[in-house]
Write an enzyme that holds these catalytic residues in place. Sequence first.
Site: not given
Ligand code: TYM
Length: 331
Positions: A113, A197, A200
């Site tokens: 990031k 990866k 979004k």
């Molecule tokens: P975020 O918002 O980037 O993504 C949400 C969830 O989707 C999964 N994910 C993926 N899985 C497979 N392939 C991909 N290309 C892919 N892109 C995203 C992420 O692994 C995630 O599970 N830090 C976290 C959000 C968060 C969180 C939490 C999650 C904040 N606090 C507490 C669990 C528990 C995040 O940025 O996810």
Amino acid sequence: MARDILFSGIQPSGQLNIGHYFGAVKNWLRMQEDFDCMFSLVNLHAITVRQDPVALRKRSLDFVAAYMACGIDPEKSIIFAQSDVPEHSELMWLLSCHTYMGELERMTQYKDKIAKHTDNVNLGLFSYPVLMAADILLYQTKAVPVGADQKQHLELARDLANRMNNAYGKLFTQPEPYIPSTEDGGRIMSLLEPEKKMSKSDENAGNYIALLDEPNVIRKKLKRAVTDTDTVIRYDREHKPGVSNLLTLLSGATGKPIAALEVDYAGKGYGHLKTDTGEAIVALLEPIQANFHHLRNDETELTRVMEQGAEKARIRAHSTLNKVKKAMGLI
Ligand code: TYM
């Protein structure tokens, strides 16, 4: 008997895509029946990069509608916005005082990031994993279903739980990650650059399939997906990342194991695989999209769901936070 608590969240930034669906939401749906689930819209995490406030608010409602459209039932699970429960930020501070700089400097997502947002290397980007640990530990969470990219963050949450429990007596439940294997969608790759990866926040929308992409857009994006110069349809992440990603998507959308797909597609061309993957994803997303448009029309109901969720979450959050403050000698 009380069920184990499950917590997970998605940042309301960019557009929800099939990476989130296969990596996280699919497990949420599967686990919703067996766990006491809390699904958060982690908007405090989203503001670590600049957000347009009006767009963020609108998108937050989009995400709640999308959670529900996928099958998250607000009568069974708690759906809420992270910013509605101030205890997340407060616990984060308490955990911050037990987190070492070196632990955070090692985080790969942070390194990625800061390389991407060179004009905004803020403290929130650095301490992001501590807020995530607070999200999880605040609810005595046992299960955290996430994609593979969150593994390192989960390890920190586990280390912090241990560290705090050792220092102050048992305060937190030790959380367990639930991460699908790569074949099962734990790491969905970009369509045009399958070495990275699916994300979004990608500027090129051709790299991802948004949950709300129109059927023809989905078909077109898959037709353009990068494969390789070979012609064999075989799962091999290292040498055939594009083809392997298509097989993962097709398997995820149809439920058919990759090994069976390899047999089905023996002697067939990549065009065939791309068309079928496109159709399978369209079929998977069509009912979700129909539900979404229906739910998104009723903002009053979406707001009610969030308020109801936040109310329940606050009661639980308050109980853990009080325990922690007391143990730490805060009066
Ligand atoms: P975020 O918002 O980037 O993504 C949400 C969830 O989707 C999964 N994910 C993926 N899985 C497979 N392939 C991909 N290309 C892919 N892109 C995203 C992420 O692994 C995630 O599970 N830090 C976290 C959000 C968060 C969180 C939490 C999650 C904040 N606090 C507490 C669990 C528990 C995040 O940025 O996810």
